[in-house]
Design a protein around this motif. Structure first.
Motif, short mmCIF file in Angstrom:
data_model
loop_
_atom_site.label_atom_id
_atom_site.label_comp_id
_atom_site.label_asym_id
_atom_site.label_seq_id
_atom_site.Cartn_x
_atom_site.Cartn_y
_atom_site.Cartn_z
N ASN A 117 0.82 -1.21 0.00
CA ASN A 117 0.00 0.00 0.00
C ASN A 117 0.86 1.26 0.00
N LEU A 118 1.94 1.23 0.76
CA LEU A 118 2.84 2.38 0.78
C LEU A 118 3.40 2.65 -0.61
N TYR A 119 3.92 1.60 -1.26
CA TYR A 119 4.54 1.79 -2.57
C TYR A 119 3.51 2.26 -3.60
N CYS A 120 2.36 1.64 -3.62
CA CYS A 120 1.35 1.98 -4.63
C CYS A 120 0.71 3.35 -4.40
N ASP A 121 0.78 3.84 -3.18
CA ASP A 121 0.25 5.18 -2.89
C ASP A 121 1.22 6.28 -3.30
N THR A 122 2.53 5.97 -3.30
CA THR A 122 3.52 7.04 -3.47
C THR A 122 4.51 6.82 -4.60
N PHE A 123 4.76 5.58 -5.02
CA PHE A 123 5.75 5.24 -6.04
C PHE A 123 7.07 6.00 -5.83
N PRO A 124 7.69 5.83 -4.67
CA PRO A 124 8.91 6.58 -4.38
C PRO A 124 10.08 6.10 -5.24
N THR A 125 10.93 7.03 -5.65
CA THR A 125 12.14 6.66 -6.38
C THR A 125 13.27 6.27 -5.41
N SER A 126 13.11 6.65 -4.16
CA SER A 126 14.03 6.25 -3.10
C SER A 126 13.19 5.82 -1.90
N LEU A 127 13.50 4.65 -1.37
CA LEU A 127 12.68 4.07 -0.31
C LEU A 127 13.56 3.79 0.90
N LEU B 66 9.00 9.62 10.33
CA LEU B 66 8.31 9.11 9.15
C LEU B 66 7.73 10.24 8.30
N VAL B 67 7.72 10.03 7.00
CA VAL B 67 7.03 10.97 6.12
C VAL B 67 5.53 10.83 6.34
N ALA B 68 4.76 11.84 5.96
CA ALA B 68 3.31 11.74 6.03
C ALA B 68 2.85 10.56 5.18
N GLY B 69 2.01 9.73 5.73
CA GLY B 69 1.57 8.53 5.02
C GLY B 69 2.53 7.37 5.14
N GLY B 70 3.63 7.55 5.87
CA GLY B 70 4.57 6.46 6.10
C GLY B 70 3.92 5.35 6.91
N ARG B 71 4.45 4.16 6.78
CA ARG B 71 3.83 2.98 7.42
C ARG B 71 4.76 2.38 8.46
N MET B 72 4.13 1.66 9.38
CA MET B 72 4.88 1.00 10.44
C MET B 72 4.18 -0.32 10.78
N VAL B 73 4.96 -1.39 10.87
CA VAL B 73 4.45 -2.70 11.28
C VAL B 73 5.28 -3.18 12.46
N LEU B 74 4.60 -3.42 13.58
CA LEU B 74 5.26 -3.80 14.82
C LEU B 74 4.68 -5.11 15.33
N THR B 75 5.53 -6.05 15.69
CA THR B 75 5.07 -7.28 16.33
C THR B 75 5.67 -7.37 17.72
N PHE B 76 4.79 -7.45 18.71
CA PHE B 76 5.19 -7.62 20.10
C PHE B 76 5.02 -9.07 20.52
N LEU B 77 5.87 -9.55 21.40
CA LEU B 77 5.51 -10.70 22.21
C LEU B 77 4.47 -10.19 23.19
N GLY B 78 3.26 -10.75 23.15
CA GLY B 78 2.17 -10.17 23.92
C GLY B 78 1.31 -11.20 24.61
N ARG B 79 0.05 -10.85 24.76
CA ARG B 79 -0.89 -11.76 25.41
C ARG B 79 -2.29 -11.46 24.89
#
Length: 368
Positions: free
Chosen positions: A42-52, A205-218
């Motif tokens: 989704n990030l790539y298709c929303d912005t098509f950055p030349t540098s990532l 992060l740039v506006a619209g930047g994405r973040m994916v976080l995985t915690f050891l949780g419960r």
């Protein structure tokens, strides 16, 4: 305990190293890959950055470090080829605390680059790597310089041992016998740390930047549930045995506490909404057996002893530096010998799983 100075996975490539005992963490990266793939697509298709620019926070060392970022890059390359676009340039930023084995990562980069070029073919890249030592509970990168932030099995580690744990006698973490004040202290430290983490990343992060976080949780809202605390309670059993036999001083044992908090999905969601910089796209829970085996393998009658050995080695790769810092090296082999037997016994009698909480977020365009 100065957490930032002593928290790191076991270095090198030896028998007790993290590099040789991180199959569980790799399995979690693979299990949560569909969420990561969706976010980077989704990030790539929303912005098509030349540098990532992609940052892996809490990258550690060993095969998982480059496995995580390579999977993200492969998704982008597949999409851009389908769409007929030129490859972006990739800036891959690998972060961990200063004690991390960055040298091992750097030594592996040349071979990794060659392998990626062979796999991806003409038109791929280039990829530029940088190691970024420092705590992610503070600013690490230039403002508005990141497109994508990834972190797996790192954010449950706290910036410090919570204050007020002197009443947590007989335990090394939150436990069923811990006073309510201990559970509250751990939760408050998580709130403080995670809120600061979100604030720092929102600035980077740039506006619209994405973040994916995985915690050891419960799953449970009970902060002392077996979901998150049992693996440490069993280590406390081994240490308590050694206190009783005079190997460890009771006062020394009572002053040791693990700087970790394993949140529920509700707690993660609450802090994200309270901090206000991100919108949540997905919030999911998964589970993995302690020894990373599939269910049919776990329940083979002859597998329990082997599973106990694997789990104890995995935990040693993670916890040994903390234990050595507090107790010294002399007790370590004995601690994990006992821990192996205790864990194998538990696995033979009940289902033992780690719970993963994964959240995918987008930085808001306007942070008010």
């Amino acid at each position: 305990m100065e957490v930032a100075q002593v928290l790191h996975m076991n270095r090198g490539m030896g028998e007790t190293s993290y590099a040789q005992n991180s199959l569980l963490q790799q399995k979690v990266i693979s299990m949560t890959k569909p969420i990561t793939d969706e976010a980077i697509t989704n990030l790539y298709c929303d912005t098509f950055p030349t540098s990532l620019t992609i940052a892996d926070l809490g990258c550690s060392s060993g095969p998982n470090t480059l496995f995580a970022v390579s999977e993200i890059v492969k998704v982008v390359d597949e999409i851009r080829r389908k769409l007929g676009h030129e490859s972006p340039e990739y800036q891959l930023l690998l972060n961990d605390l200063p004690g991390n084995d960055f040298n091992a990562i750097f030594r592996s980069l040349a071979g990794f680059q060659e392998n990626m070029i062979k796999q991806m073919g003409d038109g791929f890249g280039p990829c530029f790597f940088a190691g970024v030592p420092g705590s992610f509970y503070g600013r690490l990168f230039h403002a508005k310089s990141l497109h994508f932030v990834y972190s797996s099995y790192s954010l449950m580690w706290l910036s410090q041992v919570p204050e007020g744990l002197d009443v947590n006698k007989g335990n090394i973490y939150m436990a069923s016998t811990s006073p309510p004040s201990v559970l509250k202290a751990y939760y408050r430290q998580f709130q403080t740390d995670f809120s600061l983490f979100l604030k720092c990343r929102s600035e980077e992060l740039v506006a619209g930047g994405r973040m994916v976080l995985t915690f050891l949780g419960r799953r449970s809202e009970d902060r002392s549930s077996k979901d998150c605390c049992y693996i440490w309670e069993l280590l406390a059993v081994a240490l308590n045995e050694m206190v009783g036999e005079g190997f460890i001083e009771e006062e020394k044992f009572d002053s040791f506490n693990i700087p970790q908090y394993t949140p529920s999905p509700f707690e993660v969601e609450s802090e994200v909404e309270k901090e206000g910089s991100f919108t949540i796209d997905r919030l999911e829970v998964s589970q993995v057996n302690w020894d990373a085996a599939d269910d049919d393998e776990v329940h083979k009658c002859d597998a329990f002893k082997d599973s106990g050995y694997k789990v104890a080695k995995c935990m040693r790769a993670v916890a040994e530096p903390l234990l050595v810092s507090h107790f010294g090296e002399a007790i370590i082999d004995e601690v994990f010998s006992r821990y192996t037997e205790i864990v194998a016994d538990r696995i033979s009698k009940e289902k033992t799983e780690f719970v993963n909480v994964t959240v995918s977020m987008t930085r808001r365009d306007c942070i008010c």
